[in-house]
Design an enzyme around this catalytic site. Sequence first.
Site, PDB file in Angstrom:
ATOM      1  N   HIS A   1       0.871  -1.339  -0.008  1.00  0.00           N
ATOM      2  CA  HIS A   1      -0.003   0.044  -0.158  1.00  0.00           C
ATOM      3  C   HIS A   1       0.809   1.148   0.056  1.00  0.00           C
ATOM      4  O   HIS A   1       0.758   2.113  -0.893  1.00  0.00           O
ATOM      5  CB  HIS A   1      -0.905  -0.054   1.246  1.00  0.00           C
ATOM      6  CG  HIS A   1      -1.671   1.286   1.547  1.00  0.00           C
ATOM      7  ND1 HIS A   1      -2.926   1.055   1.333  1.00  0.00           N
ATOM      8  CD2 HIS A   1      -1.549   2.457   2.068  1.00  0.00           C
ATOM      9  CE1 HIS A   1      -3.706   2.481   1.513  1.00  0.00           C
ATOM     10  NE2 HIS A   1      -2.585   3.357   1.949  1.00  0.00           N
ATOM     11  N   GLU A   2       1.925   1.355   0.995  1.00  0.00           N
ATOM     12  CA  GLU A   2       2.906   2.372   0.903  1.00  0.00           C
ATOM     13  C   GLU A   2       3.662   2.745  -0.165  1.00  0.00           C
ATOM     14  O   GLU A   2       3.730   3.577  -0.570  1.00  0.00           O
ATOM     15  CB  GLU A   2       3.472   2.643   2.318  1.00  0.00           C
ATOM     16  CG  GLU A   2       2.643   2.498   3.564  1.00  0.00           C
ATOM     17  CD  GLU A   2       1.647   3.595   3.634  1.00  0.00           C
ATOM     18  OE1 GLU A   2       2.187   4.569   2.956  1.00  0.00           O
ATOM     19  OE2 GLU A   2       0.589   3.345   4.384  1.00  0.00           O
TER      20      GLU A   2
ATOM     21  N   HIS B   1       1.777   4.307  -2.921  1.00  0.00           N
ATOM     22  CA  HIS B   1       1.565   5.666  -2.780  1.00  0.00           C
ATOM     23  C   HIS B   1       2.914   6.424  -3.359  1.00  0.00           C
ATOM     24  O   HIS B   1       3.047   7.369  -4.004  1.00  0.00           O
ATOM     25  CB  HIS B   1       1.739   6.015  -1.205  1.00  0.00           C
ATOM     26  CG  HIS B   1       0.275   6.278  -0.441  1.00  0.00           C
ATOM     27  ND1 HIS B   1      -0.812   6.506  -1.303  1.00  0.00           N
ATOM     28  CD2 HIS B   1      -0.243   5.512   0.665  1.00  0.00           C
ATOM     29  CE1 HIS B   1      -2.007   6.658  -0.463  1.00  0.00           C
ATOM     30  NE2 HIS B   1      -1.599   5.923   0.666  1.00  0.00           N
TER      31      HIS B   1
ATOM     32  N   GLU C   1      -6.083   6.773  -1.403  1.00  0.00           N
ATOM     33  CA  GLU C   1      -6.003   5.636  -0.530  1.00  0.00           C
ATOM     34  C   GLU C   1      -6.746   4.418  -1.142  1.00  0.00           C
ATOM     35  O   GLU C   1      -6.208   3.556  -1.128  1.00  0.00           O
ATOM     36  CB  GLU C   1      -6.883   5.931   0.773  1.00  0.00           C
ATOM     37  CG  GLU C   1      -6.145   6.935   1.677  1.00  0.00           C
ATOM     38  CD  GLU C   1      -4.725   6.506   2.159  1.00  0.00           C
ATOM     39  OE1 GLU C   1      -4.675   5.416   2.263  1.00  0.00           O
ATOM     40  OE2 GLU C   1      -4.021   7.427   2.239  1.00  0.00           O
TER      41      GLU C   1
END
Length: 363
Positions: free
Chosen positions: A137-138, A141, A188
């Site tokens: 997930h990060e 980003h 997100e």
Amino acid sequence: MTTDDENRPVRRRVTLTGISSRAWEHPADRGALSALRELRGFDDVVKTFFGMWNERGFRLSYLAGSIRVDHRQYPRVYQRFTEAASTLDIAELPELYVTQSPIINGSAIGLDKPFIVITTGAVEKLDDDELRAVLGHELGHVRSGHAVYKTIMMILTSWAANISWIPVGAIALRAIIAGMLEWWRKAELSADRAGLLAGQDPAASLRLLMKLAGGGDLSQIDTTAFLEQAAEYEGGGDIRDSIHKLGMTAWSTHPFPVARASELRKWVDSGAYAQVLGGDYPHRDSDGDSSFSEDAKAAAKSYREDFANSQDPLVGLLRRVGDGASDMAGSAAGRAMNWASDARRRARGDNNGDSSGGGPEAS
């Protein structure tokens, strides 16, 4: 003594060679990012703006007060990190830190050299598959370039608090922040997809969101019941609940966990996830060919579809009002067109009579 991770069969993951962040970006997120990148000189403005806060200062604060992860420090975390990066075909790992907090959380920070921070709560409460998902997930980003805009968002929020005594400036700044928060919530959703692609385990990604909602112990939590919560949140109640939801989300950086679970499930059910795993995805070497107009159209289409398919009571009312207004407008337009058509026919008829030379009959 064995752990659940040791007993769980090893899952083979597909390496997504050359994958572009466009493969996981939500259309509304990608449209906003494309709009920002289209602005002439925007990158220079961002760098100048961010230069007011030395990126090294952000990094130093974590270097001084957190644990930098590598093969010697938090080796389990480092192994999951390298696995997530390898699956997403990320050759150069950003720095990763673990900071003290009992809450499961993570963030990507920085401009020139973004770095990732996760909490001790994430390390302690997530199993290997869930940890891989949160790290993916990060990484998502970072690959999408969210880190810089999220950092600016934090700075703007701080500004808004400091100038709240200046009415006009505060109102203008809060309007900008509200727009950026809407983009952030969509970002997100993009990162959730990246986390799923990194771990390639939909059940683990769902468990992660369940743990975000209710802590680390899932022994008394049921997946089906959690998804039922998501459905009730999306479409249950009446207009009063809809208004409460607007107030709850307007100034939030993240969608609620049940909403994120529902959105991720929809993405899987749409076939897009399987399509990427099957090798059908945009590649980084074609990023330069992407079209801003196409991204903008995709973003608009996404919002239209969300509006058309939403089960929210307030949205349903707006749809009915909109349909009624459309019907009235359509009827009025139809009558106007019929009147104009009749007028044209009458005019043609009069002209034809004149041109035929017909007058009073001769005796």
